[in-house]
Structure formats: C-alpha cells, structure tokens
Design a protein around this motif. Structure first.
Motif, PDB file in Angstrom:
ATOM      1  N   CYS A  72      66.070 -54.819  35.717  1.00 52.63           N
ATOM      2  CA  CYS A  72      64.642 -54.472  35.826  1.00 52.63           C
ATOM      3  C   CYS A  72      64.457 -53.125  36.531  1.00 52.63           C
ATOM      4  O   CYS A  72      64.914 -52.943  37.663  1.00 52.63           O
ATOM      5  N   CYS A 130      62.712 -53.469  39.940  1.00 52.20           N
ATOM      6  CA  CYS A 130      63.628 -53.986  40.969  1.00 52.20           C
ATOM      7  C   CYS A 130      64.561 -52.875  41.444  1.00 52.20           C
ATOM      8  O   CYS A 130      64.887 -52.796  42.635  1.00 52.20           O
ATOM      9  N   HIS A 164      60.666 -60.666  41.964  1.00 50.28           N
ATOM     10  CA  HIS A 164      60.602 -60.381  40.528  1.00 50.28           C
ATOM     11  C   HIS A 164      59.951 -61.524  39.748  1.00 50.28           C
ATOM     12  O   HIS A 164      60.489 -62.633  39.699  1.00 50.28           O
ATOM     13  N   HIS A 182      57.845 -56.563  35.115  1.00 52.53           N
ATOM     14  CA  HIS A 182      57.833 -56.917  36.545  1.00 52.53           C
ATOM     15  C   HIS A 182      56.381 -56.692  36.938  1.00 52.53           C
ATOM     16  O   HIS A 182      55.859 -55.570  36.761  1.00 52.53           O
TER      17      HIS A 182
HETATM   18 ZN    ZN Z   1      61.928 -56.720  38.664  1.00 52.57          ZN
END
Ligand code: ZN
Ligand code: 5GP
Length: 117
Positions: free
Chosen positions: A7, A10, A49, A101
């Motif tokens: 991600c 992230c 997340h 996300h």
């Molecule tokens: Zn994420």
C-alpha cells in the motif's frame, strides 16, 4: 505480499515513500496531495490500514473518530475555516478511488462547484 505491504499510503506512513507531511499524531497522518486539485489539497489518513470506510468494523470505529480529529486539526491549522473547505472521500472505482487506504481529501483556497463531477 499482503495488501498493507504493497500500500502506497502505508509506505508514506512508514516513511518509505517521501511526502510533504503537514500533520502527524499517534493515529493519523496528513500530507500534501502530489497532484493538487485546489490551492490547498491535503490528504488525511489513519495509520491503521483499511481499504475504505465500509471496511472498518464497528469495534474499530475509533479509527474514524481519530481520523476526523486529525482532519479537524489540519483544517484549523491551515486557514480552511476562514477560507471554506470541502472534505471528499472517494469510495470505489466509479467514485474515483485510486488508493485503497482510507483518505480524506481536504480541498480549499478556491470556489468549489456543486454538484461535483
Ligand atoms: Zn495502507
Ligand atoms: P483517490 O483518487 O484514491 O481518492 O485519491 C488518491 C490521491 O492520492 C490522488 O489525489 C493522488 O493525486 C494522490 N497520490 C497518489 N500518489 C501519491 C503520492 O505518491 N504522494 C502523494 N502525496 N499523493 C499521491
């Protein structure tokens, strides 16, 4: 590789991808959008997340209150209250969600039309 490892947001949280960070607390992060759609365009994300709001289970809803606490701090710190602002959460492909996300767009600094495109 799981969803979280791949991600982009992230990676921004983990400082593996650079971003112009404007706010950070224990549970949320805010940074300038790389492709701004208004003079001020900030993204606010939870550090946990979740792909979308509807994926947050009821017993984890503090993620959303913590996220909106951060949104509130960011709008107050960036003259959005004086200048007016719009919060946008694109959810799903037809709504234009590109990063899975949760993120709140803060748009400010210009007149914003309604309805949005
Ligand atoms: Zn994420
Ligand atoms: P969405 O379309 O999912 O609602 O919004 C994703 C947003 O993330 C877009 O406005 C896009 O410009 C922004 N974005 C995509 N990649 C990056 C990046 O690497 N850094 C930053 N700061 N923003 C990004």
């Amino acid at each position: 590789m799981d969803q979280k490892q791949s991600c982009l947001f992230c990676k921004i949280i983990n400082k593996e991808v650079p971003a112009k960070i404007v706010y950070e607390d224990e549970r949320a992060l805010a940074f300038h959008d790389i492709n701004p759609q208004a003079p001020l365009h900030i993204l606010v994300i939870p550090k946990a997340h979740y792909s979308a709001l509807h994926d947050v289970p009821a017993d984890k809803y503090a993620v959303i209150t913590d996220l909106f606490n951060a949104v509130n701090n960011v709008v107050r710190e960036n003259k959005c209250v004086e200048n007016s602002y719009r919060l946008v959460v694109n959810s799903g492909p037809a709504a234009g969600q590109a990063v899975y996300h949760i993120h709140v767009h803060i748009l400010s600094g210009r007149a914003l039309k309604w309805p949005p495109g």
